[in-house]
Design a protein around this motif. Structure first.
Motif, mmCIF file in Angstrom:
data_model
loop_
_atom_site.group_PDB
_atom_site.id
_atom_site.type_symbol
_atom_site.label_atom_id
_atom_site.label_comp_id
_atom_site.label_asym_id
_atom_site.label_seq_id
_atom_site.Cartn_x
_atom_site.Cartn_y
_atom_site.Cartn_z
ATOM 1 N N SER A 1 -8.866 27.805 -4.662
ATOM 2 C CA SER A 1 -8.083 28.677 -5.528
ATOM 3 C C SER A 1 -6.715 28.082 -5.840
ATOM 4 O O SER A 1 -6.279 28.056 -6.985
ATOM 5 C CB SER A 1 -7.926 30.030 -4.851
ATOM 6 O OG SER A 1 -7.103 30.846 -5.622
ATOM 7 N N GLN B 1 -6.526 34.113 -5.932
ATOM 8 C CA GLN B 1 -6.604 34.238 -4.479
ATOM 9 C C GLN B 1 -5.546 35.214 -3.956
ATOM 10 O O GLN B 1 -5.751 35.910 -2.982
ATOM 11 C CB GLN B 1 -6.417 32.850 -3.854
ATOM 12 C CG GLN B 1 -6.587 32.808 -2.347
ATOM 13 C CD GLN B 1 -8.034 32.728 -1.919
ATOM 14 O OE1 GLN B 1 -8.933 32.779 -2.741
ATOM 15 N NE2 GLN B 1 -8.283 32.621 -0.646
ATOM 16 N N ASN C 1 -15.053 35.935 -2.192
ATOM 17 C CA ASN C 1 -14.454 36.829 -1.218
ATOM 18 C C ASN C 1 -15.204 38.143 -1.110
ATOM 19 O O ASN C 1 -15.090 38.842 -0.117
ATOM 20 C CB ASN C 1 -13.003 37.126 -1.588
ATOM 21 C CG ASN C 1 -12.104 35.980 -1.222
ATOM 22 O OD1 ASN C 1 -12.003 35.629 -0.053
ATOM 23 N ND2 ASN C 1 -11.509 35.373 -2.207
ATOM 24 N N ILE D 1 -13.434 33.068 -7.451
ATOM 25 C CA ILE D 1 -12.668 33.360 -6.237
ATOM 26 C C ILE D 1 -12.958 34.772 -5.729
ATOM 27 O O ILE D 1 -13.077 35.000 -4.523
ATOM 28 C CB ILE D 1 -11.162 33.201 -6.529
ATOM 29 C CG1 ILE D 1 -10.844 31.752 -6.915
ATOM 30 C CG2 ILE D 1 -10.319 33.627 -5.348
ATOM 31 C CD1 ILE D 1 -11.093 30.762 -5.827
ATOM 32 N N TYR E 1 -9.193 29.038 0.054
ATOM 33 C CA TYR E 1 -7.770 28.931 -0.243
ATOM 34 C C TYR E 1 -7.501 27.713 -1.102
ATOM 35 O O TYR E 1 -6.812 27.771 -2.109
ATOM 36 C CB TYR E 1 -6.965 28.759 1.048
ATOM 37 C CG TYR E 1 -6.660 30.019 1.792
ATOM 38 C CD1 TYR E 1 -5.616 30.823 1.387
ATOM 39 C CD2 TYR E 1 -7.382 30.372 2.900
ATOM 40 C CE1 TYR E 1 -5.316 31.972 2.087
ATOM 41 C CE2 TYR E 1 -7.090 31.529 3.601
ATOM 42 C CZ TYR E 1 -6.057 32.327 3.187
ATOM 43 O OH TYR E 1 -5.763 33.462 3.875
#
Ligand SMILES: Nc1ncnc2c1ncn2[C@@H]1O[C@H](COP(=O)(O)OP(=O)(O)O)[C@@H](O)[C@H]1O
Ligand SMILES: [Mg+2]
Lengths: 241, 555
Positions: free
Chosen positions: B94, B483, B334, B330, B91
């Motif tokens: 980003s 993000q 993920n 990012i 988090y």
């Protein structure tokens, strides 16, 4: 050939009438300029032609086919260059061109030849292998143009293509478009730059507040306006309210 | 201060304005079938929440006679803080460095610490939503079962509010330090990835790896001492012990002492972050988007070679998805990396002392019951493959480039097919990782692992299609911070709830089939057939809605 019939489009549930009952035919073989002040509805019209937006009512045909009933057939013959070149930043220029060539089914033989020619013309050859992220705004616009030229479609739809291009690139683009129309292709492009429109176009349409204000060759426009002055003067008169 | 509040307000508005857009979407009633799908998912996820409360209640009942009930609080707080520390890294990275509003913010007459404070506030609010599910139930169960006085509840709320501050500020410090170091190099993307992974590994290692193995006597000591278990759990991250103690003690002198300690450290770490922001933030940020450009001209022959290969349209889409996902740090963190991470974490957990308990638990689940072992392994593999948001952000990730998908002459259902292949590829990698972990860390036999993997692969196709349908129904294309397209995308959360619901439904089916007298190979084959049917139906559904949805998404 592009045909618009009674096309309407509004935003925000009818609060903004962006395009209002627009009927227009863009014949092949002629350079067709679409003029209008900022916010007149040029981009909205273009987005409907290429299928990004659906009209509220009316119909659009490309090369004789309805662009909502046969969207793929229409898309296959059309190349579109938007006013904002928002493309895949993380791909390299070459990867982007290959992607476009793949999805439009451009034969492998012709890809190298065509892209070399346009990369050279737009002075992108040295950066083609770099990520698009590293390109300037103008370079991005030129890589999108290269992608469109690579396809050699029957119909070009360009939204303000000259804004942001350097003079040399603009010159190459104009020559390419002239040649395209001479071969019987269709070109529809929007602009608000009068000099470009006046010198370059065979036929013009002026849109104002979403409605067609005038349409025809420069001569016809002059006759309609009862005025032998410059296009700029006619434009200011037709859109001056 | 006024400027700070204005920045924070703008950040929150931007963050939640999108929520109102979503609201409108539902009001427009375009997609009723979608509401049905969500209701189904929530209905399915509800038993999980209820189940969580029940497990917590049982845990309390076990811990209470041993005088170890505070461990429940420690466990919940630790889990919440660990979650924030690990995901907070993403988090923060980003929001601090890859958000597109940064160029604008940097140009404002605001100090670095103000920019950081505003961004921190926005992340904090988002974190509350995340930890609510993990931490709040434990607080409620403890408060209710221990019959705590009224004063417990405001304290619990306070602890809940303070909870994310320390781990998030630590994430922020780590990330800023890393970015300051990385930003000198030319291959930034690579170093950002390597740096993030190193940070992640360090955090995990500190949490799990260092626990080491303890002798049985030492373990006993922990169990016999009051609160010993709580201390054992929290020893790597003392703030969670303080928070748990503070809740257990209430407004006594010691309780207030812990309150001052916990609150004080939270404030101190936050101030440290802001202090560091003044020194590190802009130097890590400026020039970040400059990438190593080669600027070497290709010869005509080299160019021709680059264009020599012609691909099918679906291949071109698949390749594009693969490249865009893996080249955006990012998204990569993920996607594939989180797929790799789950098995690695499991491995470390099992290796560490704390993990042996969970291992025993897993063994217990499958003790002597091959079918149950296969089913639980399959559920684990599915979690490894499908809980990463690749499928449920596949349209959102295209963002402002979505217009390309609308103008290319490729039928939407073929585009969706290319995207499905990409998401499914990631899911398959996850299942493989899960298999490796199950074999190496848990020592499960191939007789369990292979059928479980098969089940997971089929269920993976089903869930991938469902997750894609959720994102196709309402893609979030207006993001500026990557993000937002993936971790903070509501679609990803909804899809996860749906996944949980469907996994639970499969479990119910398993129970029903077993009651009906099926067992062993027959049971697994029946489960496979049911899953395959569901997968076929979901794929058919996805193909059917593709054209209609593509036509309606305005780009
Ligand atoms: N996405 C949108 N939402 C609401 N209004 C819009 C949107 N896009 C354009 N408009 C409005 O529609 C009108 C026509 O815009 P546009 O077609 O972009 O004009 P042009 O390209 O000629 O400058 C303008 O009044 C503009 O404000
Ligand atoms: Mg425009």
């Amino acid at each position: 050939m592009i045909e618009l019939k009674n096309v309407c489009k509004s935003y925000n549930k009818g609060a903004v009438r962006a395009v209002d009952d627009l009927t227009l035919t863009v014949p092949p073989g002629e350079i067709f300029g679409f003029l209008g002040p900022n916010g007149a509805g040029k981009t909205t019209t273009i987005k409907m032609i290429v299928g990004i937006l659906a009209p509220d009512s009316g119909a659009i045909a490309i090369a004789g086919r309805d662009n909502r009933r046969e969207p793929l057939a229409c898309k296959a013959v059309t190349a579109y260059v938007p006013d904002e070149p928002e493309i895949y930043e993380r791909l390299t220029g070459l990867e982007y061109l290959n992607f476009i060539a793949d999805v439009y089914g451009v034969p492998a033989r012709e890809r190298g030849e065509r892209s070399r020619r346009w990369l050279e013309a737009f002075e992108l050859a040295a950066v083609a292998a770099d990520p698009i992220q590293t390109y300037s705004h103008g370079m991005r616009q030129k890589i999108v143009l290269t992608g469109a030229l690579l396809v050699e479609p029957r119909v070009f739809v360009l939204d303000e293509p000259m804004t942001g291009l350097d003079p040399r690139s603009a010159h190459h683009l104009k020559e390419a478009m002239r040649a395209h129309c001479d071969r019987g292709g269709t070109l529809f492009f929007s602009t608000h730059v009068m000099e470009v429109a006046e010198k370059f176009c065979d036929r013009l349409a002026i849109i104002h507040k979403g409605r067609l204000a005038a349409c025809g060759t420069l001569e016809e426009l002059r006759r309609q306006a009862g005025d032998s002055g410059s296009l700029e003067k006619i434009f200011l008169e037709t859109t001056g309210s | 201060m006024r400027r700070l509040l204005a920045l924070l307000g703008a950040g929150l508005r931007q963050n939640f304005a999108l929520a109102t857009i979503r609201h409108k979407f539902f009001k427009q009633k375009q997609e009723r079938w979608l509401l049905l799908l969500f209701a189904l998912g929530l209905l399915g996820a509800a038993p999980l929440v209820v189940g969580y409360f029940i497990v917590l209640g049982r845990l309390y009942a076990i811990l209470k006679p041993m005088g170890q009930e505070t461990a429940l609080l420690t466990l919940a707080i630790l889990a919440g803080q660990l979650l924030i520390l690990v995901f907070g890294l993403f988090y923060v990275l980003s929001a601090f460095y890859f958000s597109r509003d940064l160029e604008f913010l940097v140009a404002l007459p605001a100090r670095p610490f103000e920019v950081i404070a505003a961004k921190f506030g926005v992340i904090l609010v988002n974190e509350y939503l995340t930890v609510l599910l993990v931490v709040a139930p434990a607080f409620i169960v403890y408060g209710a079962m221990a019959a705590r006085p009224i004063a417990y509840w405001p304290l619990a709320a306070l602890v809940f509010l303070l909870l994310p501050v320390i781990p998030l500020a630590l994430s922020g410090l780590l990330v800023m330090a890393m970015m300051r170091l990385v930003n000198v190099s030319r291959k930034k993307d690579f170093f950002i990835l390597a740096g993030s992974l190193a940070l992640l590994a360090a955090v995990l290692f500190l949490q799990l790896g260092l626990a080491g193995t303890r002798g049985p006597e030492e373990m006993m000591r922990f169990f016999t001492a009051a609160d010993g278990l709580a201390r054992l759990l929290g020893e790597k991250f003392p703030p969670c012990i303080w928070a748990a103690r503070l809740l257990a003690e209430g407004f006594s002198a010691r309780g207030i002492g812990y309150l001052i300690l916990f609150g004080g450290i939270s404030v101190a770490v936050l101030l440290l972050l802001l202090w560091a922001a003044e020194r590190l933030f802009y130097r890590g940020l400026i020039g970040l988007s400059e990438m190593a450009a080669r600027r070497t001209k290709l010869s005509a022959a080299a160019l021709a070679e680059r264009f020599a290969r012609r691909r099918h349209d679906w291949q071109a889409i698949l390749l594009r998805e693969w490249r865009l996902m893996n080249r955006t740090p990012i998204f990569l963190l993920n996607g594939i990396l989180s797929v790799v991470l789950v098995p690695v974490m499991l491995f470390f957990m099992v290796r560490s002392g704390a993990g042996s308990a969970s291992l025993a638990f897993l063994k217990l689940l499958g003790s002597g019951d091959r079918s149950a072992e296969i089913l639980f392994s399959a559920a684990f593999f599915i979690a490894c493959g499908c809980l990463n948001g690749t499928a449920s952000s596949t349209f959102s990730r295209e963002g402002s480039s979505f217009w390309i998908s609308k103008v290319i002459p490729v039928a939407p259902c073929r585009q969706v097919a290319g995207k499905f292949l990409h998401s499914y590829l990631v899911a398959v990698l996850g299942v493989l990782g899960g298999m490796a972990a199950a074999r190496l860390a848990l020592g499960l036999s191939w007789q369990s692992v292979l059928p479980a993997a098969l089940l997971a692969l089929v269920a993976g196709a089903f869930l991938t299609a469902i997750n894609m349908a959720v994102d196709l129904a309402r893609p979030l294309l207006t993001w500026t911070n990557p993000q937002r397209a993936i971790k903070q995308n509501l679609n990803v959360l909804l899809a996860m709830a749906l996944d949980a619901g469907f996994v639970y439904a499969f479990y119910r089916l398993f129970v029903i089939l077993r009651r009906a007298g099926l067992d062993g190979r027959q049971l697994i084959l029946a489960m496979l057939a049911a899953t395959a049917l569901a997968a076929a139906a979901a794929l058919f559904f996805l193909g059917r809605i593709a054209a209609r949805r593509y036509a309606r998404i305005a780009a």
